[in-house]
Design a protein around this motif. Structure first.
Motif, short mmCIF file in Angstrom:
data_model
loop_
_atom_site.label_atom_id
_atom_site.label_comp_id
_atom_site.label_asym_id
_atom_site.label_seq_id
_atom_site.Cartn_x
_atom_site.Cartn_y
_atom_site.Cartn_z
N ASP A 80 0.82 -1.20 0.00
CA ASP A 80 0.00 0.00 0.00
C ASP A 80 0.86 1.26 0.00
O ASP A 80 1.99 1.27 0.51
CB ASP A 80 -0.92 0.03 1.23
N GLN A 81 0.30 2.31 -0.54
CA GLN A 81 0.97 3.61 -0.55
C GLN A 81 1.13 4.14 0.87
O GLN A 81 0.25 3.95 1.72
CB GLN A 81 0.17 4.58 -1.40
N LYS A 113 5.24 10.92 -0.12
CA LYS A 113 4.49 9.75 -0.58
C LYS A 113 5.45 8.66 -1.05
O LYS A 113 6.38 8.94 -1.82
CB LYS A 113 3.57 10.17 -1.73
N THR A 115 5.19 5.15 -3.07
CA THR A 115 4.35 4.25 -3.85
C THR A 115 5.18 3.04 -4.21
O THR A 115 5.98 3.07 -5.15
CB THR A 115 3.84 4.94 -5.13
N PHE A 118 6.79 1.90 -7.83
CA PHE A 118 6.70 2.95 -8.85
C PHE A 118 8.10 3.44 -9.20
O PHE A 118 8.75 4.13 -8.42
CB PHE A 118 5.84 4.10 -8.33
N GLU A 429 0.19 7.97 -9.82
CA GLU A 429 0.17 7.10 -8.64
C GLU A 429 0.97 5.82 -8.85
O GLU A 429 0.88 4.89 -8.05
CB GLU A 429 -1.27 6.75 -8.27
N GLY A 430 1.74 5.77 -9.94
CA GLY A 430 2.59 4.62 -10.18
C GLY A 430 1.99 3.57 -11.08
O GLY A 430 2.68 2.61 -11.44
N GLN A 483 4.92 13.16 -7.35
CA GLN A 483 5.99 12.52 -6.61
C GLN A 483 7.32 12.91 -7.24
O GLN A 483 7.39 13.24 -8.43
CB GLN A 483 5.78 11.01 -6.61
#
Length: 706
Positions: A80-81, A113, A115, A118, A429-430, A483
């Motif tokens: 999870d992020q 953040k 991710t 990513f 968000e990757g 990011q």
């Protein structure tokens, strides 16, 4: 005890980021251990906390130097992020630190953040890119030139422009100057000499316009840009309004011999780029196609060729019927059903109907995979109006997830970079795009600060011209929606094919070619301001992207005037050399490719910012004032101490620029410099590590030795 209670946090000393200096690894995978670091002023904090989802864990102080204390905490990420920020406590003073910097109240949307999984391509981080609008760059093969009256486009016969130096007309879309891929090939040595690492081409697939954002055939390179090995057939009449007599165009654009020859030539072209150590990114226009497209065939190009299946415009039974949304589905609406959905209502730009056609989805995904696969092996896609694809936001995100998976399975190092205006966070968000064309967090803040102009030259705002605080506030806000691995790969442009040339914006005149004429775009432009912009471009986080001809002094209002030809033989050679020098600084110093950024000075017509990477620091100083200004830059915030010597490899000014290392001393944590009018300078720590011969002279100025 009382001193501790009343002691305030030195907010200028606080720092953390998502670069590998403050998070290791910077791009972790699931189940990785991740070491997080936070910096405070030496002896200035009582406690530092790592905060995730309102849970606080105290960090351990692991290191101190002359200026700072460093606190660390290790976490293990799952799938999870992870959103996190820091809290610093000194007596009764409490401060939070997130991607905006030190704040009193934090919002989750501005948290750091992680991710897991990513990754953006390392080769694209800070890479110098060069955008080419192919028809206007160089004519290397006159045999593939579009001929006047070869076909009809938007109601009139197309026109071949014989005068390479002629400015684009207001109705430019059907005018062709003859630039092609052979022309780009012929100039690869020149492009390489500019320090370019990545070539980005505007669309090159079969299309009837010079811009080619109205694709006719996604599967093939346009023979007018590639190779025409079979020719002949009639032209249309000079008064024609349709393509019934466009035999030559049908042979050239739909004949298999020409398509196959052009594709083979393109494969060789990419190999030549790769052989020179550069990469190539193509423009993917997947939201809409063109009315000439073989799936629709509203111009009956493919019907008249006899070698293709019928288009959806011609018959309801076309295998491509589901590719388009027709508003009149009655049988009697065919043939020539013109009720299809057009992007922004343009019937020349049919919008593709992904939600209702699984076949279309697979087709486009296969196209995306084809060009990143051998024998072509391109290195990336730039996605046109990517947020518009589909009819709902939910579907849009779903499609780009599939697109990323398809492309990355072929080559995980493929760059996926989207044209986008506004908040890009939900696409970064990757699982979708790698990055964006950086309008909000680069082009616009730089333009407003240095010129007060809107990026189309459509308006002027004197209240933001020279506002250093507004510059950094805009940058920090918009970068916080990305990011850091997407920031480092973002396309940082001053100009491109959709906006006015930056050099024209420096005249601070509102206008377009249709209102003021093309000549006005070159009047009263300010080269010193343009040089300031290039210095910012080459030292700000991201991939600095030159728009062909900017380096040679090309001016122009917004589209179509910004699509002027490259001025071979009449270039501004000094400006080209300046760009070479600046890309050399950028490419030589890793701090400009992967370093974190910190604002240092924000005043009227003055900004300064620092970059930090490992043991290296760099400072960019800009004074956009008509007067000489003494500036004090608090370089201690970067970890630069009084015993360090800074080298200045570039100083721009009204009369030109000064290249070569000049040495500066730091006193009491400050770099004091006298900045000439309309100037920019770069200062670097450890200059001896990057330049084999360092001049031992010191600059004149505030307290420096000669």
């Amino acid at each position: 005890m009382g001193d501790n209670i009343n002691r305030l946090i030195n907010r200028d000393a606080l720092f953390s980021s998502e670069t590998e200096d403050y998070r290791f690894p910077a791009e972790p995978d699931a189940d990785d251990d991740v070491l997080l670091r936070m910096r405070t002023g030496r002896g200035n904090a009582d406690h530092v906390y790592y905060v995730e989802d309102k849970a606080e864990v105290e960090m351990a102080k692991v290191l101190s130097d002359d200026l700072f204390d460093y606190y660390e905490y290790e976490i293990t990420v799952g799938t999870d992020q992870v959103l996190y920020h820091f809290k610093v406590v000194s007596g009764q003073d409490v401060c939070l630190y997130n991607r905006l910097g030190p704040v009193d109240d934090g919002q989750a949307c501005f948290d750091f953040k992680i991710t897991p999984g990513f990754h953006t391509p390392d080769w694209a981080k800070g890479a110098v890119m060069y955008q080419i609008y192919v028809d206007r760059f160089c004519n290397g093969d006159k045999d593939n030139d579009v001929e006047s009256c070869e076909y009809v486009y938007i109601g009139r016969p197309v026109q071949k422009i014989e005068d390479w130096s002629r400015n684009p007309s207001a109705m430019d879309v059907g005018c062709f100057y003859g630039g092609d891929l052979q022309g780009v090939w012929d100039k690869l040595d020149y492009i390489k000499s500019l320090g370019v690492e990545v070539i980005y081409l505007n669309p090159i697939f079969v299309s009837p316009s010079n811009h080619k954002y109205d694709c006719q055939d996604y599967e093939h390179i346009d023979p007018h840009f590639g190779r025409i090995v079979k020719d002949g057939g009639s032209l249309v009449d000079k008064n024609a309004t349709d393509n019934k007599g466009a035999e030559k165009y049908i042979i050239r654009s739909a004949g298999w011999e020409n398509l196959e020859a052009s594709d083979a030539f393109f494969a060789e072209f990419v190999q030549e780029i790769h052989k020179r150590g550069m990469k190539i990114v193509l423009d993917g226009v997947f939201n809409h196609c063109g009315s000439f497209n073989k799936w629709l065939d509203a111009e009956e190009i493919y019907k008249n060729s006899g070698d293709y299946e019928p288009g959806a415009y011609e018959t309801k039974d076309s295998p491509y019927h589901s590719f388009f949304q027709f508003h009149d589905e009655r049988d009697q609406a065919w043939p020539c059903n013109a009720t299809y959905d057009g992007w922004w209502g343009h019937d020349t730009l049919p919008k593709l109907n992904y939600e209702n056609s699984g076949k279309l989805v697979e087709y486009i995904l296969n196209v995306a995979k084809k060009w990143v696969s051998p024998p072509y092996s391109i290195d990336g896609w730039r996605l046109d109006v990517a947020a518009d694809l589909g009819h709902t936001a939910e579907y849009n995100h779903s499609f780009w997830r599939r697109f990323r998976q398809a492309v990355k399975e072929v080559n995980p190092q493929t760059l996926i970079l989207a044209e986008h205006y506004g908040d890009p966070a939900s696409w970064l968000e990757g699982d979708q795009w790698d990055s964006i064309m950086n309008y909000d967090a680069f082009m616009e803040p730089v333009t407003w600060f240095l010129t007060g102009m809107e990026k189309h030259s459509d308006s002027y705002n004197g209240s933001v011209w020279g506002d250093g605080e507004a510059f950094f506030n805009a940058m920090k806000y918009h970068m916080s929606r990305m990011q850091t691995n997407t920031v480092l790969t973002a396309m940082n442009q001053l100009s491109n094919h959709d906006h006015s040339r930056f050099l024209t914006r420096t005249n601070q005149v509102v206008g377009r070619t249709g209102t003021l004429g093309p000549e006005k775009a070159s009047e009263n432009v300010k080269l010193p301001v343009f040089r300031e912009a290039v210095v910012i471009q080459m030292t700000w986080p991201g991939a600095p992207t030159l728009y062909y001809g900017d380096e040679a002094g090309v001016c122009g209002w917004t589209d179509p005037d910004s699509r002027r030809t490259y001025p071979w033989g009449s270039e501004d050679l000094e400006l080209i050399e300046f760009h070479r020098y600046m890309t050399g600084i950028h490419n030589r110093l890793p701090v400009f490719k992967k370093g974190s950024v910190k604002p240092l000075v924000a005043k009227h017509q003055q900004i300064a910012f620092g970059r930090m990477y490992r043991e290296y620091q760099a400072v960019t100083v800009v004074s956009n004032s008509p007067e000489i200004q003494m500036m004090e830059i608090p370089v201690w915030q970067l970890g630069i101490t009084d015993d360090m010597i800074l080298g200045r490899p570039i100083l721009t000014m009204e009369s030109g620029y000064n290249a070569g290392i000049m040495m500066y001393r730091v006193k009491n944590g400050l770099l004091k410099v006298n900045m000439p009018s309309y100037s920019a300078a770069v200062f670097i720590s450890k200059p001896e590590d990057f330049y084999p011969v360092v001049d031992s002279r010191f600059a004149d100025g505030v307290g420096e030795e000669k």
